[in-house]
Design a protein around this motif. Structure first.
Motif, PDB file in Angstrom:
ATOM      1  N   THR A   1       0.830  -1.210   0.000  1.00  0.00           N
ATOM      2  CA  THR A   1       0.000   0.000   0.000  1.00  0.00           C
ATOM      3  C   THR A   1       0.860   1.254   0.000  1.00  0.00           C
ATOM      4  N   ALA A   2       1.898   1.253   0.853  1.00  0.00           N
ATOM      5  CA  ALA A   2       2.793   2.414   0.922  1.00  0.00           C
ATOM      6  C   ALA A   2       3.538   2.606  -0.392  1.00  0.00           C
ATOM      7  N   LEU A   3       4.060   1.529  -0.955  1.00  0.00           N
ATOM      8  CA  LEU A   3       4.811   1.634  -2.204  1.00  0.00           C
ATOM      9  C   LEU A   3       3.918   2.047  -3.364  1.00  0.00           C
ATOM     10  N   PHE A   4       2.692   1.545  -3.382  1.00  0.00           N
ATOM     11  CA  PHE A   4       1.773   1.924  -4.453  1.00  0.00           C
ATOM     12  C   PHE A   4       1.427   3.409  -4.357  1.00  0.00           C
ATOM     13  N   GLY A   5       1.205   3.898  -3.136  1.00  0.00           N
ATOM     14  CA  GLY A   5       0.944   5.323  -2.959  1.00  0.00           C
ATOM     15  C   GLY A   5       2.130   6.169  -3.379  1.00  0.00           C
ATOM     16  N   ALA A   6       3.335   5.731  -3.006  1.00  0.00           N
ATOM     17  CA  ALA A   6       4.539   6.461  -3.397  1.00  0.00           C
ATOM     18  C   ALA A   6       4.736   6.432  -4.905  1.00  0.00           C
ATOM     19  N   MET A   7       4.417   5.298  -5.522  1.00  0.00           N
ATOM     20  CA  MET A   7       4.548   5.181  -6.971  1.00  0.00           C
ATOM     21  C   MET A   7       3.641   6.186  -7.678  1.00  0.00           C
ATOM     22  N   ARG A   8       2.427   6.337  -7.204  1.00  0.00           N
ATOM     23  CA  ARG A   8       1.494   7.289  -7.810  1.00  0.00           C
ATOM     24  C   ARG A   8       1.999   8.721  -7.665  1.00  0.00           C
ATOM     25  N   VAL A   9       2.517   9.049  -6.482  1.00  0.00           N
ATOM     26  CA  VAL A   9       3.061  10.395  -6.266  1.00  0.00           C
ATOM     27  C   VAL A   9       4.222  10.653  -7.211  1.00  0.00           C
ATOM     28  N   CYS A  10       5.116   9.667  -7.359  1.00  0.00           N
ATOM     29  CA  CYS A  10       6.294   9.827  -8.217  1.00  0.00           C
ATOM     30  C   CYS A  10       5.914  10.031  -9.674  1.00  0.00           C
ATOM     31  N   TRP A  11       5.024   9.212 -10.169  1.00  0.00           N
ATOM     32  CA  TRP A  11       4.649   9.324 -11.579  1.00  0.00           C
ATOM     33  C   TRP A  11       3.919  10.638 -11.854  1.00  0.00           C
ATOM     34  N   ARG A  12       3.056  11.053 -10.952  1.00  0.00           N
ATOM     35  CA  ARG A  12       2.313  12.302 -11.165  1.00  0.00           C
ATOM     36  C   ARG A  12       3.256  13.495 -11.099  1.00  0.00           C
ATOM     37  N   TRP A  13       4.087  13.528 -10.085  1.00  0.00           N
ATOM     38  CA  TRP A  13       4.995  14.661  -9.908  1.00  0.00           C
ATOM     39  C   TRP A  13       6.117  14.622 -10.943  1.00  0.00           C
ATOM     40  N   GLY A  14       6.587  13.417 -11.287  1.00  0.00           N
ATOM     41  CA  GLY A  14       7.624  13.301 -12.308  1.00  0.00           C
ATOM     42  C   GLY A  14       7.155  13.804 -13.654  1.00  0.00           C
ATOM     43  N   ARG A  15       5.893  13.532 -13.992  1.00  0.00           N
ATOM     44  CA  ARG A  15       5.335  14.014 -15.251  1.00  0.00           C
ATOM     45  C   ARG A  15       5.238  15.537 -15.252  1.00  0.00           C
ATOM     46  N   ASP A  16       4.895  16.118 -14.104  1.00  0.00           N
ATOM     47  CA  ASP A  16       4.762  17.573 -14.016  1.00  0.00           C
ATOM     48  C   ASP A  16       6.105  18.280 -13.933  1.00  0.00           C
ATOM     49  N   SER A  17       7.178  17.545 -13.623  1.00  0.00           N
ATOM     50  CA  SER A  17       8.499  18.154 -13.435  1.00  0.00           C
ATOM     51  C   SER A  17       9.315  18.231 -14.714  1.00  0.00           C
ATOM     52  N   GLY A  18       8.777  17.749 -15.836  1.00  0.00           N
ATOM     53  CA  GLY A  18       9.473  17.861 -17.104  1.00  0.00           C
ATOM     54  C   GLY A  18      10.528  16.782 -17.289  1.00  0.00           C
ATOM     55  N   ASN A  19      11.481  17.072 -18.180  1.00  0.00           N
ATOM     56  CA  ASN A  19      12.493  16.083 -18.558  1.00  0.00           C
ATOM     57  C   ASN A  19      13.861  16.371 -17.960  1.00  0.00           C
TER      58      ASN A  19
END
Length: 399
Positions: free
Chosen positions: A150-168
């Motif tokens: 559960t913790a890793l899945f929540g962290a994964m969602r945060v990473c993908w969402r924020w990583g997409r918004d942070s550019g390349n």
């Protein structure tokens, strides 16, 4: 697999130790440091050192409980807290924040109670495998893996969402790598819980040896990707530091020669080039100061370069075939060397109207301009001009 686990454990402790002074001195990113610390403990206790710890304390399989709680519960909670903090998604003071604190504590408490309630007559190779048919260990494993996934899945969602918004940039790609690592961690957790349930009923998924290897690979891949992703932004800083250090050393000869003639512009006493090379501290600040001191020295030396010297330098450079910016830089280098020699001879300033050529608009362009000036200053063209206009050499050649 032990060699790989050894390497990962050493790398984790190196990163944890490297981050510690800055984290505890500045009080920044402590949650990330705790995450690294927890995972470092987990990977260390997976080694034979874990069994040595059990024998020294006298509690069978205690290392399994410690590694599950340190990395799987508190390490995961710390990493998730760090990601929520930096993404601005951390609602401190709310009921959700209180749950985020209470949940890992409750999980760790329940695991400890179930561990203590299990009779363990011998040291296990794998607690969740060797005692898979004990109801308490089944509950222990389900609670542990459910929280971890559960913790890793929540962290994964945060990473993908924020990583997409942070550019390349390095931050964006670092977050994406952490997200992939989290996905591998979720796969590890799901494999563990499936293996736990099937073993409770006396079966295996891929066979005992292959199940262990698969589980370990998921874990190692997760740790390595999270480690790489979290340090990727630091690589940008390392590259920046390396470039600053390289420019600092490149400008050292020009700085040293000009400020020898105008020592009043130096903030600190001069050091040898060897000492400069061996000192890794504050490369950016030292470089910034070096550019200022070079320009300040050139400003003072410009008073020792009258109009006729500048005109002679212009003619000398034009005769060499240089044009444009290269010619302007070479002219400045020529009269700077003549002015430096004049000041070192103790001659009075002869010109209060001319000023040195302008620098760059920012630090990067200034460094580029001064690097070109340094190359021109140490060229044969500048040396031949300075020697040709040196009055002491003229006197020596007269009969």
């Amino acid at each position: 697999m032990t060699t790989l686990e050894n390497s990962v454990a050493i790398l984790l402790w190196t990163i944890t130790a490297w981050r510690a002074p800055k984290v505890w001195r500045q009080g920044k990113d402590r949650t990330l440091w705790w995450a690294f610390f927890g995972v470092s403990v987990t990977m260390t206790l997976r080694l034979p050192l874990g069994q040595d710890l059990d024998r020294s304390i006298g509690v069978v399989d205690l290392s399994f409980l410690l590694k599950h709680i340190s990395g799987g519960v508190f390490g995961a909670a710390a990493l998730l807290a760090f990601l929520r903090n930096v993404s601005g998604n951390n609602a401190s003071g709310s009921w959700r924040a209180r749950i985020r604190v209470a949940l890992p504590i409750t999980t760790a408490t329940a695991m400890t109670a179930l561990f203590a309630a299990t009779s363990q007559p011998h040291e296990a190779e794998d607690l969740l495998t060797d005692y898979a048919q004990h109801g308490t260990i089944l509950a222990y494993g389900i609670i542990f893996v459910a929280y971890l996934s559960t913790a890793l899945f929540g962290a994964m969602r945060v990473c993908w969402r924020w990583g997409r918004d942070s550019g390349n940039g390095s931050l964006g790609w670092g977050l994406r790598l952490i997200g992939v690592g989290m996905a591998s961690g979720v796969a590890y957790a799901l494999h563990r819980i499936a293996n736990l349930v099937t073993r409770y009923f006396g079966h295996t998924i891929l066979g005992e040896s292959l199940d262990h290897t698969t589980s370990t690979l998921f874990l190692v891949v997760a740790v390595m990707l999270i480690l790489t992703g979290s340090t990727l932004p630091a690589l940008t800083k390392i590259r920046s530091w390396s470039a600053d250090r390289r420019n600092l050393l490149r400008l050292y000869p020009l700085w040293h020669r000009l400020t020898d003639a105008v020592p009043s512009v130096r903030l600190d006493p001069p050091r040898s080039r060897t000492v400069e090379r061996l000192d890794p501290r504050n490369a950016h600040g030292r470089l910034y100061r070096r550019t200022i001191e070079i320009r300040d020295a050139a400003l003072v030396l410009s008073d020792h370069a009258p109009a006729e010297i500048r005109a002679q330098a212009q003619s000398h450079v034009v005769a060499s075939g240089l044009i444009g910016t290269q010619a302007d830089t070479a002219v400045e280098a020529c009269w700077l060397e003549v002015a430096r020699r004049s000041r070192l001879r103790g001659e009075d300033p002869t010109n209060k109207h001319h000023r040195p050529a302008g620098g760059g608009r920012n630090l990067a362009s200034e460094i580029s301009a001064l690097s070109q000036l340094s190359a021109a200053y140490h060229s044969d063209l500048t040396r031949s001009f300075a020697e040709a206009t040196d009055p002491t050499r003229t006197l020596e050649t007269q009969p």
